[in-house]
Design a protein around this motif. Structure first.
Motif, PDB file in Angstrom:
ATOM      1  N   ILE C  37       0.274  -6.514  17.955  1.00 27.42           N
ATOM      2  CA  ILE C  37       0.113  -7.033  16.588  1.00 27.42           C
ATOM      3  C   ILE C  37      -1.155  -7.880  16.474  1.00 27.42           C
ATOM      4  O   ILE C  37      -1.779  -7.929  15.426  1.00 27.42           O
ATOM      5  CB  ILE C  37       1.321  -7.902  16.145  1.00 27.42           C
ATOM      6  N   PHE C  38      -1.550  -8.495  17.572  1.00 25.66           N
ATOM      7  CA  PHE C  38      -2.736  -9.355  17.544  1.00 25.66           C
ATOM      8  C   PHE C  38      -4.001  -8.528  17.379  1.00 25.66           C
ATOM      9  O   PHE C  38      -5.031  -9.029  16.946  1.00 25.66           O
ATOM     10  CB  PHE C  38      -2.792 -10.201  18.806  1.00 25.66           C
ATOM     11  N   GLU C  39      -3.897  -7.240  17.696  1.00 23.61           N
ATOM     12  CA  GLU C  39      -5.041  -6.341  17.547  1.00 23.61           C
ATOM     13  C   GLU C  39      -4.957  -5.575  16.228  1.00 23.61           C
ATOM     14  O   GLU C  39      -5.961  -5.074  15.733  1.00 23.61           O
ATOM     15  CB  GLU C  39      -5.081  -5.372  18.743  1.00 23.61           C
ATOM     16  N   VAL C  40      -3.755  -5.511  15.669  1.00 28.43           N
ATOM     17  CA  VAL C  40      -3.550  -4.773  14.415  1.00 28.43           C
ATOM     18  C   VAL C  40      -3.730  -5.682  13.201  1.00 28.43           C
ATOM     19  O   VAL C  40      -4.356  -5.308  12.218  1.00 28.43           O
ATOM     20  CB  VAL C  40      -2.130  -4.145  14.376  1.00 28.43           C
ATOM     21  N   GLY C  41      -3.166  -6.886  13.276  1.00 28.48           N
ATOM     22  CA  GLY C  41      -3.150  -7.759  12.099  1.00 28.48           C
ATOM     23  C   GLY C  41      -4.279  -8.779  12.087  1.00 28.48           C
ATOM     24  O   GLY C  41      -5.118  -8.803  12.980  1.00 28.48           O
ATOM     25  N   ASP C  42      -4.274  -9.607  11.070  1.00 25.51           N
ATOM     26  CA  ASP C  42      -5.255 -10.691  10.984  1.00 25.51           C
ATOM     27  C   ASP C  42      -4.636 -11.876  10.247  1.00 25.51           C
ATOM     28  O   ASP C  42      -3.512 -11.788   9.732  1.00 25.51           O
ATOM     29  CB  ASP C  42      -6.522 -10.227  10.261  1.00 25.51           C
ATOM     30  N   LEU C  43      -5.366 -12.973  10.170  1.00 25.55           N
ATOM     31  CA  LEU C  43      -4.792 -14.207   9.623  1.00 25.55           C
ATOM     32  C   LEU C  43      -4.621 -14.166   8.109  1.00 25.55           C
ATOM     33  O   LEU C  43      -3.861 -14.948   7.547  1.00 25.55           O
ATOM     34  CB  LEU C  43      -5.646 -15.418  10.014  1.00 25.55           C
ATOM     35  N   GLU C  44      -5.349 -13.257   7.423  1.00 23.20           N
ATOM     36  CA  GLU C  44      -5.250 -13.233   5.953  1.00 23.20           C
ATOM     37  C   GLU C  44      -4.072 -12.374   5.486  1.00 23.20           C
ATOM     38  O   GLU C  44      -3.418 -12.685   4.503  1.00 23.20           O
ATOM     39  CB  GLU C  44      -6.525 -12.664   5.320  1.00 23.20           C
ATOM     40  N   THR C  45      -3.854 -11.253   6.182  1.00 27.91           N
ATOM     41  CA  THR C  45      -2.862 -10.277   5.714  1.00 27.91           C
ATOM     42  C   THR C  45      -1.442 -10.813   5.828  1.00 27.91           C
ATOM     43  O   THR C  45      -1.111 -11.517   6.770  1.00 27.91           O
ATOM     44  CB  THR C  45      -2.965  -8.994   6.570  1.00 27.91           C
ATOM     45  N   THR C  46      -0.621 -10.476   4.842  1.00 26.13           N
ATOM     46  CA  THR C  46       0.803 -10.801   4.956  1.00 26.13           C
ATOM     47  C   THR C  46       1.639  -9.670   4.378  1.00 26.13           C
ATOM     48  O   THR C  46       1.203  -8.984   3.459  1.00 26.13           O
ATOM     49  CB  THR C  46       1.148 -12.139   4.259  1.00 26.13           C
ATOM     50  N   GLY C  47       2.803  -9.476   4.954  1.00 25.26           N
ATOM     51  CA  GLY C  47       3.723  -8.434   4.512  1.00 25.26           C
ATOM     52  C   GLY C  47       4.907  -9.019   3.766  1.00 25.26           C
ATOM     53  O   GLY C  47       5.926  -8.363   3.586  1.00 25.26           O
ATOM     54  N   GLY C  70      -2.811 -19.250  14.374  1.00 25.11           N
ATOM     55  CA  GLY C  70      -3.362 -18.079  15.044  1.00 25.11           C
ATOM     56  C   GLY C  70      -2.449 -16.867  14.993  1.00 25.11           C
ATOM     57  O   GLY C  70      -2.596 -15.926  15.779  1.00 25.11           O
ATOM     58  N   LEU C  71      -1.516 -16.859  14.037  1.00 21.06           N
ATOM     59  CA  LEU C  71      -0.546 -15.760  13.931  1.00 21.06           C
ATOM     60  C   LEU C  71      -1.088 -14.615  13.084  1.00 21.06           C
ATOM     61  O   LEU C  71      -1.434 -14.816  11.924  1.00 21.06           O
ATOM     62  CB  LEU C  71       0.745 -16.269  13.297  1.00 21.06           C
ATOM     63  N   PRO C  72      -1.127 -13.405  13.635  1.00 20.94           N
ATOM     64  CA  PRO C  72      -1.572 -12.260  12.847  1.00 20.94           C
ATOM     65  C   PRO C  72      -0.486 -11.845  11.858  1.00 20.94           C
ATOM     66  O   PRO C  72       0.703 -11.961  12.154  1.00 20.94           O
ATOM     67  CB  PRO C  72      -1.774 -11.173  13.892  1.00 20.94           C
ATOM     68  N   GLY C  73      -0.922 -11.409  10.673  1.00 21.32           N
ATOM     69  CA  GLY C  73       0.019 -10.878   9.699  1.00 21.32           C
ATOM     70  C   GLY C  73      -0.249  -9.390   9.505  1.00 21.32           C
ATOM     71  O   GLY C  73      -1.382  -8.937   9.608  1.00 21.32           O
TER      72      GLY C  73
ATOM     73  N   PHE D 115       6.490 -11.479  21.092  1.00 21.66           N
ATOM     74  CA  PHE D 115       7.372 -12.605  20.794  1.00 21.66           C
ATOM     75  C   PHE D 115       6.944 -13.843  21.579  1.00 21.66           C
ATOM     76  O   PHE D 115       6.757 -14.919  21.018  1.00 21.66           O
ATOM     77  CB  PHE D 115       8.815 -12.215  21.142  1.00 21.66           C
ATOM     78  N   GLN D 116       6.748 -13.673  22.878  1.00 14.99           N
ATOM     79  CA  GLN D 116       6.352 -14.808  23.722  1.00 14.99           C
ATOM     80  C   GLN D 116       5.060 -15.435  23.196  1.00 14.99           C
ATOM     81  O   GLN D 116       4.919 -16.653  23.160  1.00 14.99           O
ATOM     82  CB  GLN D 116       6.167 -14.348  25.175  1.00 14.99           C
ATOM     83  N   THR D 117       4.136 -14.595  22.768  1.00 18.33           N
ATOM     84  CA  THR D 117       2.859 -15.113  22.275  1.00 18.33           C
ATOM     85  C   THR D 117       3.055 -15.847  20.956  1.00 18.33           C
ATOM     86  O   THR D 117       2.507 -16.939  20.749  1.00 18.33           O
ATOM     87  CB  THR D 117       1.851 -13.961  22.111  1.00 18.33           C
ATOM     88  N   GLN D 118       3.863 -15.272  20.067  1.00 24.05           N
ATOM     89  CA  GLN D 118       4.109 -15.939  18.781  1.00 24.05           C
ATOM     90  C   GLN D 118       4.732 -17.313  18.998  1.00 24.05           C
ATOM     91  O   GLN D 118       4.338 -18.297  18.368  1.00 24.05           O
ATOM     92  CB  GLN D 118       5.050 -15.090  17.910  1.00 24.05           C
ATOM     93  N   VAL D 119       5.696 -17.387  19.904  1.00 26.17           N
ATOM     94  CA  VAL D 119       6.387 -18.657  20.153  1.00 26.17           C
ATOM     95  C   VAL D 119       5.417 -19.672  20.764  1.00 26.17           C
ATOM     96  O   VAL D 119       5.384 -20.836  20.368  1.00 26.17           O
ATOM     97  CB  VAL D 119       7.614 -18.451  21.066  1.00 26.17           C
ATOM     98  N   ALA D 120       4.591 -19.214  21.687  1.00 23.00           N
ATOM     99  CA  ALA D 120       3.615 -20.117  22.299  1.00 23.00           C
ATOM    100  C   ALA D 120       2.660 -20.657  21.235  1.00 23.00           C
ATOM    101  O   ALA D 120       2.384 -21.855  21.181  1.00 23.00           O
ATOM    102  CB  ALA D 120       2.845 -19.379  23.392  1.00 23.00           C
TER     103      ALA D 120
END
Ligand SMILES: Cc1ncc(COP(=O)(O)O)c(C=O)c1O
Ligand SMILES: Cc1ncc(COP(=O)(O)O)c(C=O)c1O
Lengths: 524, 445, 524, 445
Positions: C37-47, C70-73, D115-120
C-alpha cells in the motif's frame, strides 16, 4: 517501478523444465481444477437440511413426479469448494483493469450491495398492498427523479430489465406514437449507423421495422449527406449511439435530431455510452426522444458475469404518454403503482412481470447519491481523461482509428499489426498472459480488427501507466516478429486457447451421464 | 470522492501528456452552449449519510419476514442458504462481465453449463439456455420462437396463464402482427384449448401450476397441438413445483419457460429474477439467448465457451433470434448454487414440505366461516373464494401483520374475480403463521 | 477419474519454452503481483468521504499532532483491488483440504457469519445497561450450557480469547486453588508430555510454574511408569492433551487423573483435539479439572489467517469458585453480568477487557445448534473415520509412527524418505504444487520429521481419495529419486521457496520509505 | 446433516479399507463405559430454525444504531466502510490458517507487514507486532516484557488507566511475583507518577486519552522513568485519537499498546477486537506475539514470512516471551483495510470530526442544569459530574432510547466516583442525537 524490481529479472533464467513437469492432480499450486457438479455430487447427498415432513396427506391430484430428476446434491463444504474453485478461474474488475469498450466496467461499490440486501428492499414482494411498500415506491420515484434530472428528460419508464430491453421499450413507444398518428403502415424504416451495436438492428426488427444502415464519414461519425439522403416519409426514426461506438461524440447531433423530427420521425438514443457525459451534457438538450440507461454500466450495478442489468428509458413529452405499465405516481405524501390504463395515458403494454429491477434500482441510487451531482460530473471527466490518456500513450506504437480528442473510449485498429502475422485476437490473448482482460475486439465493425478500450474513471494513473507500458511492449514484440508469444497465448490462463469452432460444429450444451452410468440407470 | 482514484496532480500530468489545456477541451465536440448544464441535485455524500437516507426508505416497507406472509402469484418467498449469497458476492463472479474471453471466464462458463443442465433436467427437456430476464419475458420469447419454427402467426393462450405473462407476450407478439386468442380467466370448469387450435396456430401456451394454483397434465393437449402442427409451450411461475410434479417434458412440451426466482433469489420487490428457457434440441438454432457449450483447449483440456452465437444480435443483427444481450447471469449462479446444495433429495423434500404447508393452510382457511377453497388439487398455492372483495380483506389483514395473498381484483382487474384470493405457503411459514392468518381472517370477515 | 482425463496426458508435451518466456508485467494470467500500500497509495488520496468539518474550535489542550503520520491512502477501487489481489495468493479451506494436524481446519458455515453480523449482536456495546443486552447475555448463557453439556463439566469461564488464553485461565485457576490451600510456595512443578504443544509449557511458565517433561511410551502415549515416578507433593498438576498431539487417545487417562488428584494436583486438559470426541466421550467423565475449548477449531469459527479465536474453559467443582471475572448469571427470567467479586466466589482476577469473544460465541452456537447432539457426534465419528482412512491408505507408501486405530489425526514420520535426500519440508512443498496445503510439519517433536494429518469431518471420500493418490504418487517419486520435484518445490505457488533464515538474520519488520523519498521528505 | 459430506455408503466403504467393523471400533481406546454418553441437547436443525432462534435473542438487545449512542470507555462505535466487511469475508482470508506455509499465504503475510507498518507509524514507534488479543492483554504483555527487559519486578500504573487494563495487568503480573503500585483513580488534580518511580521499577504505565478522556503529554514522565532505568509504557483505548494527537513515540515511550477496534471492527459486545503492540527496535527480541518480516524467494522475488519465531512458544516453549499463538488475524486485516482507505488525509479528518462532535456534545450537556463537564481538554470522550448517581441516570435514559455513557460506579466500583459519567461522541452521532441526549438528560435529572 518496484513492480519491475520484484525479481522478474531473474525469473526468466531460473525457469528450467523441472519447473514444469506436470503435477499428478493437474493442479498447479493455487490453480485448481474442478469437475462438474454432476461428477462431484450424487442423488443422495444434500447440502440443505429441510425440516422433516409429517403425514399430512398430499393433494397433488395425480400429477406427481414418478422417477428421478437426476440432480446431483453436494454437501455444503463440497458446494462451497466447488464454486470458490470455479470463481478463481475468472477475471474481474476487482482484480484489474477490465477495459471492454462499450461495457463501462467501473468499480462496483460494496455499499450498493449492502443497501440492496437491507430486508426492507430485498425481502419485499412486488404484489404486497401499497400501504406496505411505500418506501419501495419512494425509492423508484426518487431514482426516476435523479435520472430525469441527469438527462434533462421529462419522463422515464423504469421497468426494462437491461439495455436491449430498454431499446425495445423505446422503440415500442415510438411505434405506438406512429400508430397513434395513423402512420403505422407507412413509417416502417429505421435508420442506424453501421457502427451500431447489434442490439439496435435486432430491436428495430423485433418491433417490425426494417433497418437501413447509415455509413460513417472519415471522422467516424454519421455521414450527414448520406443520412439526409435516407430521410423520407417512411422513416420511423433513427437509432443513434452518442457518444457513438467509436467513442466519438456526434457533433451534429442537434442537426440530426431536427432533421429526423422534421421528417416526422423520432430520435432513439442508445445510452450505453452515457458514462462519458453524465453531468456534462443532457440528452434532453440534444433533441433525444428516448434513451435507455444501462444502470449496470453508467451507474455501477455489477455485471455479475452477464447480468442482471437494468435499462430504464427516459422519454420526451412526445413519447411519454405511451410509457408501458406499470409506473409509480406520487400523490401528496403517498405513492401509488399504476398497473392498468388510467386517464389519458396510452401505455403500449407491459414489458415484464412486476415493476422492474428493484435490486438494481437500490444500487444505482446508492451510487448516484454517493457521487452527487459534483461527483458524477467529475466521474465523467475522469472517464474521458483516462481514455484520452490511453489514446495518447498507446498511439506511440498502436494505430488509433480516428482523430482525437475522443470521449470515454479509445479505438484502435490492426494497422499496426500489418504483416506481423499477429491478429487482433492474438494480441488480445497475449494481454491475458500479462494479467489483463482484453479490450473489446472486432467491434465496432467499421474499422478493421477493432480494439476498443474503455478504461472508465475507476482506473488510477498508476494502473493505466502499467497497462500502457504492457501494451506498448506487446506491440513492439509483435513488430519484432516474436509471434510465438501471441500465437501460443494465453499461456498462463486457467485454460489455453479454447476451440470455439469445434464447440459450434457439434454443440454439447449440457452434461450427459457417461454411457456406463446411463446403461446402469436404465437397468435399474 | 472515494470512488475516484485520480488526484488533481494526476489530472494535470495526464492533460500534459494528452496536450490538452483543460478537461473541457476534451469535450470540444459537445455543443458549447450545452456543456456543463446546471444540475439540480445534491452533491456527494458519505457512506453514512447514504445509508441513513436509504435505510429510512427501507423502513417504510413491511419486510415479508416481519409479517405472516402468504403471497405468491409469480414470486415466492423461500429460504435461501447463507452459502448462496456468500458465493455470488465473490469478486470473481460479481464483478466480471459476460464471458467473452473464455480462457479467463471458465468460472462463469462452467456454472452456466451446470445451470443449463439443471434446467433441462428439471423441465424434462433436452436443452436449456443460459437464462432470460424473467419468466414473463421468457414466455414472450417462446411465442416468438414458435412463430419462427412454425412460420405461423396465431397464438393461443390459456386464460389461467399468469396475466403478466400474457400481457408481456401480447405486447411483443402483436407488434409483429401475431394474433392472440385467449379465453376469459375463470376458476370454474376447464377451458377447451384444444378446440381453439387450428392450422394457423403457431403455439398454445399453458401453465401448471396455473395462476390459480390448479395442476394440469397437458399430455393430451400436446397431442392435439402436434396434430395441428402447433407447438406446446408450458410455463410455470414456481420452479420448486418441479420437485414434486410430472415434468412438462414428460407431457410432450416443445418449449418450457418459467420463473427461477424461488431457487437462490430473494423477492426483491419484483426483480432481478431469472427466466428459465428449455426446448427440444431440434429447435436449438431458433432459441433466443446465450448458450454455453463444451469444447477443448489447445492442450486438449475440457473447457466451456459461449456458442451458437450466430443466432444472436451481435453477429446476426436484425436477423437475430432475439435482441437480448445482458441476461440474468448472477441470478443463474444463485440458482445453480442453491440447486446444487439441494440436489435430488433436497429439492424433492423441499417440494413436498411446501405442499404440506399449503395443505395445512388450505384446511385452516377452509375452516373460517364464509371461506371456500376453490382448488381440489394444488402444489403450494391455491385460490379461496371470500364473502367480500379480496382487496379489502387483504388491506385489513395487512394492518394485522398478515400479508394474505393476491386479490383476484388486482391480478385480473375488471374480470369479475374480485371475490377470489390467491394464497401461497412455503417452507418459511410456521404453523403459528398459519394459525395467525386463519384467526385474523375470521376477525376481518 | 475425469479429473485425470482433463487433458493432462497432453499437458506435459505441449509445454515448450515459449510457454514460459517471462511476461512484461510479471503477472501470469490470473496470478497477479501487487505492491505494498505504501507503493500504491499516497498521503492525499482517501477512500473514505468523511463529512466536512465546521469551525467548532478545538479543545485538544495543546497536544495535537504536528507533522505527517505518513499513512498512504487508497481510493476505494484501488483498495478493493489491492486486497483482492493479495487474497488470491492465499490457500484456504474453501479451496481444498487444509490438513494441518492439531488445527482442526473444518468447514466454516456461512450461516455463522450471517448470524454474527445481525445488528443485535454485532452493534452492541459491552458496557450498555443490562436491560439493553439481555439477548447477548442469554446467548452467552446458552452457549455455556451447551459447552457444559458436551463436556460433562459443571462450570465454564467464557472470557478467554483463544486456546492459549484458555490455558492461562485454567492454570491460573489451578494456581488460585493451590494458593487457597496454602500450598502456593510448594506446589510449583507442572508435568507435561514431551509431545505437548508449545503453548502448554509456555503457559505453565507464565503462571510461575516450572515444567517437567514426561516421556512417551512406545505406543505414543504417556509412559505411566515415568509419570508416576514424577508425582510428588510439589506437583501442581499435569497438562495433558487428549486425544494427544500424536492423534492418540490416552487410554490411561482416568488412572492419570486419579494419580494426579491423589498427589494433590490438578488435571489440565488441552482441548485442542476435542473434535475427535465431541458427543463420544466427556472430559468430565475422565477426571479433568480444566479444559479449554478452541471454538475456532472444534466449533468452526473461522481461523481468519491467524485469529481471532475463542477459548472458553470448562472447570470442575474444585476449580469453579476461582473462575475469572466477569461471568453471566441467570436470575429467573433475567440475566446479569457479574463484574466484581460476589458471594463466596473467589475469582482469580480478570483475563481481558469486557466479556470475551462475543462474535465467536454467536458463530459457535450457530454451529452447535445446526449440528445438534446427533450431528456433533456424527461429526466426531466422521473426523475419526477420515483420519483412519487416510492412515490406512497412505501406509502403503508412507510410514505411520504408531499403531492404529488413531483418532482424528494420522501421524507419519520421515522414515519412508530415508536416503532419498527428500526431507519432510521438501515433501510438504511438493504438496503445494499438487494444490494442497501441507499437513503440520515437524510437530509433535516426539517423532522424526513428523507429518501430522488432520482431515476433519469436512472432507468427502472423493476429496480424500485424490489427496491420498497424490501423496502416494509423491512418495513413489521420492523413492524413485526424482528429487528435483521436491527441492525445486513449490514451482507453481505465488512465490518460490522463501528464505526464512535471511528474514531472521537481519529482520525487516516494516516498510521504510526509499532513501530518495526519505531525503525529499526531510527536505520539506 | 448439511455440513457432513460422507454418505452411509462412503462410511461403509471406508471402514472396509480400514478393516474395522464399526466406527466405534475406532474408539476402542476410550473407556467403554464412557463411550457415547447421553447428551441432553436437541438434535440438528435447519438453517431457518437456527436463524429464528438466534434472531429472537438478538431482538432482545438494543442495537447501538437504534439508539442515540454515546458510550465509549474502551470500545467505540465508528462507521466502517462496506468494503472492509466484504474483503474480510473473502474465502482466502476468512478460511485460511496462520501463515505457516508462506508460499501460499502471501496474502495474509503482506497485509500483516502493512499492518505492522501502519501501527508503527501511528504510534510513532520503530516496530510493531502482528497483533495481540486486545488492548488490555497487550497492556499486560507490555508489563511482562518490561520485566524481561529491565529484570525488575515493580510496576507503576496510572490511576487513570482503564480499570480493565489495570486488572488484566495485575492478574498476570502478580502471578509471577511482580508488585503493582497504583494511585487511586480521580479526576481532580494530576497524579505524581514520577514520584512513584524508584530503582526497582520496571515500568510506568499511563494512558492518553485517559479513561476520563483527559489528554496528556508524557515527555517529562518519559525522562523521569528513563532516569531511573524504567520503561515508559503508553496505552490508549481509542486509536482514532492518534490521528489528531501527538504520538506516544514522540513523547519518548518505550512500548505503546492499545485497542485497535475503532478502525475496521464492530462493537461486537466486547470482542473480537485487535490489540496493537509497538516498541523500540532494540527491544524487538523481547516482544511477544508474531512478527512478519520481508525476505526473498528462490527467484529473488520479494516476499514475506513469519520471523523471529525463536521468541515464540512453539520454538522456545517455557522460555517463550509469551504463550500467545492464535492472535487477531482477521481483525488486523479489517484494521489494515480501513486504515488504507482512510490514509493520512482521511484519518486526520476523521479524528478532527470526532473531536468536533465531542466538543458540541460537551457544550450541549454543560448547558443542562446540574451537569458539569470535568475535562478542559479531551479528544472524543470526556467526563461529566451529575447531581445524582450516574448508574440511575443511565438506566433512566436507556428507557428513553439514549445510551448515555459509562457510569463512574460501574467503571470504578466502590471508588466513590458514582456521580461521574464518561461520555463519548464519534462521527456516527448526528446533531439530532446530541440534542436528543441533552433534552432527555434534562428530563431525568
Ligand atoms: C452500445 C450498446 N448498446 C446496447 C447494449 C445492450 O445492453 P444490455 O447488454 O444491457 O442489454 C450494449 C451492451 O453491451 C451496448 O454496448
Ligand atoms: C494442541 C494445541 N494446544 C493449544 C493451542 C493454542 O490454541 P490457540 O492457537 O487458540 O491459542 C493449539 C493451537 O494450535 C494446539 O494445537
Amino acid at each position: 517501478m518496484s513492480m519491475n524490481d520484484q525479481g522478474r529479472p531473474t525469473r526468466g533464467q531460473s525457469v528450467d523444465m523441472a519447473d514444469f513437469a506436470p503435477t499428478f492432480t493437474g493442479n498447479r499450486g493455487l490453480r485448481l481444477k474442478e469437475d462438474l457438479i454432476f461428477e462431484v455430487g450424487d442423488l443422495e447427498t444434500t447440502g440443505v437440511d429441510v425440516p422433516d415432513l409429517d403425514d399430512t396427506p398430499s393433494r397433488l391430484g395425480g400429477v406427481q413426479r414418478a422417477d428421478d430428476i437426476g440432480l446431483p446434491g453436494l454437501s455444503e463444504p463440497e458446494a462451497m469448494r466447488h464454486f470458490v474453485r470455479l470463481s478463481r478461474n475468472n477475471y474481474a474488475i476487482d482484480m484489474g483493469p477490465f477495459t471492454l469498450g462499450s461495457c463501462t466496467m467501473k468499480h462496483n461499490p460494496r455499499l450498493n450491495e449492502k443497501m440492496a440486501r437491507v430486508k426492507g428492499f430485498a425481502d419485499v414482494h412486488p404484489m404486497q398492498p401499497e400501504s406496505t411498500v411505500q418506501g419501495a415506491l419512494e425509492l423508484i420515484d426518487t431514482l426516476a427523479h435523479w435520472l430525469k434530472e441527469m438527462t434533462g428528460m421529462p419522463a422515464v419508464a423504469m421497468s426494462p430489465k437491461a439495455g436491449a430491453h430498454g431499446e425495445l421499450c423505446g422503440m415500442m413507444a415510438i411505434k405506438a406514437a406512429i400508430d397513434a398518428k395513423g402512420e403505422g403502415a407507412t413509417r416502417t424504416r429505421v435508420l442506424a449507423p453501421e457502427s451500431a451495436h447489434g442490439t439496435n438492428p435486432a430491436t428495430a426488427a423485433q418491433c417490425g421495422f426494417t433497418v437501413d444502415d447509415i455509413p460513417a464519414d472519415a471522422s467516424g461519425r454519421v455521414d450527414m449527406a448520406a443520412f439526409k439522403e435516407k430521410l423520407g416519409p417512411d422513416v420511423a426514426g433513427i437509432m443513434l449511439t452518442n457518444p457513438n461506438t467509436c467513442g466519438l461524440f456526434e457533433k451534429d447531433v442537434r442537426e440530426i435530431a431536427d432533421a429526423v423530427h422534421a421528417a416526422g420521425g423520432y430520435f432513439y438514443c442508445d445510452g450505453a455510452n452515457f458514462n462519458a457525459i453524465v453531468g456534462k451534457a443532457r440528452p434532453g438538450d440534444l433533441g433525444v426522444d428516448a434513451m435507455h440507461i444501462n444502470l449496470h454500466k453508467t451507474f455501477s450495478t455489477p455485471h455479475g458475469g452477464g447480468g442482471p442489468g437494468s435499462g430504464p428509458v427516459v422519454l420526451s413529452e412526445a413519447l411519454a404518454p405511451y410509457a408501458p405499465l406499470p409506473y409509480v405516481v406520487r400523490e401528496a405524501e403517498t405513492f401509488r403503482i399504476v398497473e392498468n390504463q388510467e386517464g389519458d395515458a396510452r401505455p403500449f403494454g407491459r414489458l415484464t412481470a412486476f415493476h422492474g429491477q428493484m435490486g438494481m434500482f437500490v444500487r444505482a441510487l446508492s451510487y448516484m447519491m454517493s457521487h452527487g451531482a459534483d461527483g458524477m460530473r467529475q466521474a465523467s471527466e475522469d472517464a474521458v481523461l483516462n481514455a484520452n490518456y490511453v489514446m495518447a500513450r498507446l498511439s506511440a506504437e498502436m494505430t488509433a482509428s480516428y482523430e482525437g480528442p475522443t470521449m470515454h473510449e479509445a479505438l484502435f485498429d490492426d494497422r499496426f499489426l500489418k504483416d506481423t502475422g499477429v491478429e487482433t485476437i492474438d494480441f488480445a490473448k497475449a494481454m491475458i498472459d500479462e494479467g489483463y482482460h482484453p479490450m473489446t475486439m472486432y467491434f465496432p465493425l467499421v474499422v478493421h480488427g477493432a480494439m476498443l478500450i474503455e478504461p472508465t474513471e475507476s482506473e488510477s494513473k498508476r494502473e493505466l501507466d502499467t497497462f500502457c507500458d504492457a501494451l506498448l511492449f506487446l506491440a513492439r514484440e509483435a513488430k519484432a516478429g516474436r509471434t510465438d508469444r501471441f500465437k501460443a497465448a494465453p499461456r498462463f490462463a486457467p485454460k489455453r486457447r479454447l476451440d470455439e469452432t469445434a464447440a459450434a460444429r457439434k454443440p454439447i450444451l449440457r452434461w450427459e451421464p457417461p454411457v456406463e452410468e446411463a446403461v446402469a440407470q436404465a437397468a435399474e | 470522492m472515494r470512488y475516484l482514484p485520480l488526484s488533481e496532480t494526476d489530472r494535470k500530468a495526464m492533460l500534459n501528456v494528452i496536450g490538452a489545456g483543460s478537461v473541457d477541451d476534451l469535450f470540444q465536440d459537445v455543443p458549447a452552449d450545452l456543456l456543463n448544464p446546471e444540475i439540480n441535485l445534491p452533491d456527494h455524500k458519505s457512506e453514512m449519510e447514504v445509508e441513513r437516507a436509504l435505510n429510512a426508505m427501507a423502513a417504510k416497507n413491511v419486510a415479508a419476514g416481519d409479517a405472516a406472509f402468504f403471497l405468491g402469484a409469480g414470486a415466492y418467498r423461500h429460504h435461501v442458504p447463507a452459502t448462496v449469497d456468500h458465493i455470488i458476492q465473490r469478486s470473481e463472479f460479481l464483478t466480471s462481465y459476460t464471458p467473452y474471453q473464455p480462457e479467463i471466464a471458465q468460472g462463469t462458463l462452467q456454472y452456466l453449463f451446470e445451470f443449463q443442465t439443471q434446467v433441462a433436467l428439471l423441465t424434462g427437456m433436452e436443452v436449456a439456455n443460459a437464462s432470460m430476464y424473467d419468466g414473463s419475458t421468457a414466455c414472450a420469447e417462446a411465442v416468438l420462437m414458435a412463430g419462427r419454427v412454425t412460420k405461423r402467426k396465431r397464438v393461443v393462450l390459456s386464460g389461467a396463464l399468469h396475466p403478466h405473462y400474457a400481457d408481456v407476450t401480447r405486447t411483443n407478439a402483436e407488434l409483429i402482427g401475431q394474433t392472440i386468442v385467449q379465453p376469459d380467466p375463470g376458476v370454474d370448469g376447464a377451458e377447451d384449448l384444444a378446440g381453439l387450435i387450428d392450422d394457423e396456430t403457431s403455439c398454445v401456451v399453458v401453465q401448471t401450476p396455473d395462476v390459480f394454483g390448479r395442476l394440469h397434465d397437458f399430455t393430451k393437449l400436446a397431442e392435439a397441438a402436434h396434430a395441428k402442427g402447433a407447438l406446446l409451450i408450458v410455463a410455470f411461475t414456481e420452479v420448486v413445483s418441479l420437485g414434486a410434479l410430472k415434468s412438462p417434458g414428460e407431457m410432450g412440451a416443445d418449449i418450457v419457460v418459467g420463473e427461477g426466482q424461488s431457487i437462490g433469489n430473494a423477492l426483491n420487490f419484483g426483480g432481478p429474477y431469472v427466466g428459465l428457457f428449455a426446448a427440444r434440441k431440434k429447435y436449438v438454432r431458433q432459441m433466443p439467448g446465450r448458450l454455453c457449450g463444451e469444447t477443448t483447449d489447445a492442450e486438449g483440456a475440457r473447457g466451456y465457451v459461449l456458442t451458437l452465437s450466430t443466432r444472436e444480435q451481435h453477429i446476426r443483427r436484425d436477423k437475430a433470434t432475439s435482441n437480448i444481450c445482458t441476461n440474468s447471469g448472477l441470478c443463474c449462479l444463485a440458482f445453480t448454487i442453491h440447486m446444487s446444495l439441494l440436489g435430488e433429495a433436497g429439492v424433492r423434500k423441499l417440494a413436498l414440505l411446501n405442499h404440506q404447508k399449503a395443505v395445512k393452510l388450505a384446511d385452516a382457511l377452509a375452516a373460517v366461516p364464509g371461506v371456500a377453497v376453490v382448488n381440489d388439487a394444488f402444489f403450494n398455492e391455491f385460490t379461496v373464494r371470500l364473502p367480500k372483495p379480496a382487496v379489502d380483506v387483504v388491506n385489513a389483514l395487512a394492518d394485522k401483520g398478515v400479508i394474505a395473498g393476491a386479490p383476484g381484483g388486482r391480478v385480473f382487474p375488471g374480470a369479475g374475480l374480485d371475490d377470489l384470493l390467491i394464497v401461497a405457503a412455503t417452507e418459511t411459514n410456521t404453523d403459528e403463521d398459519i394459525a395467525a392468518y386463519a384467526a385474523a381472517l375470521k376477525e376481518v370477515l
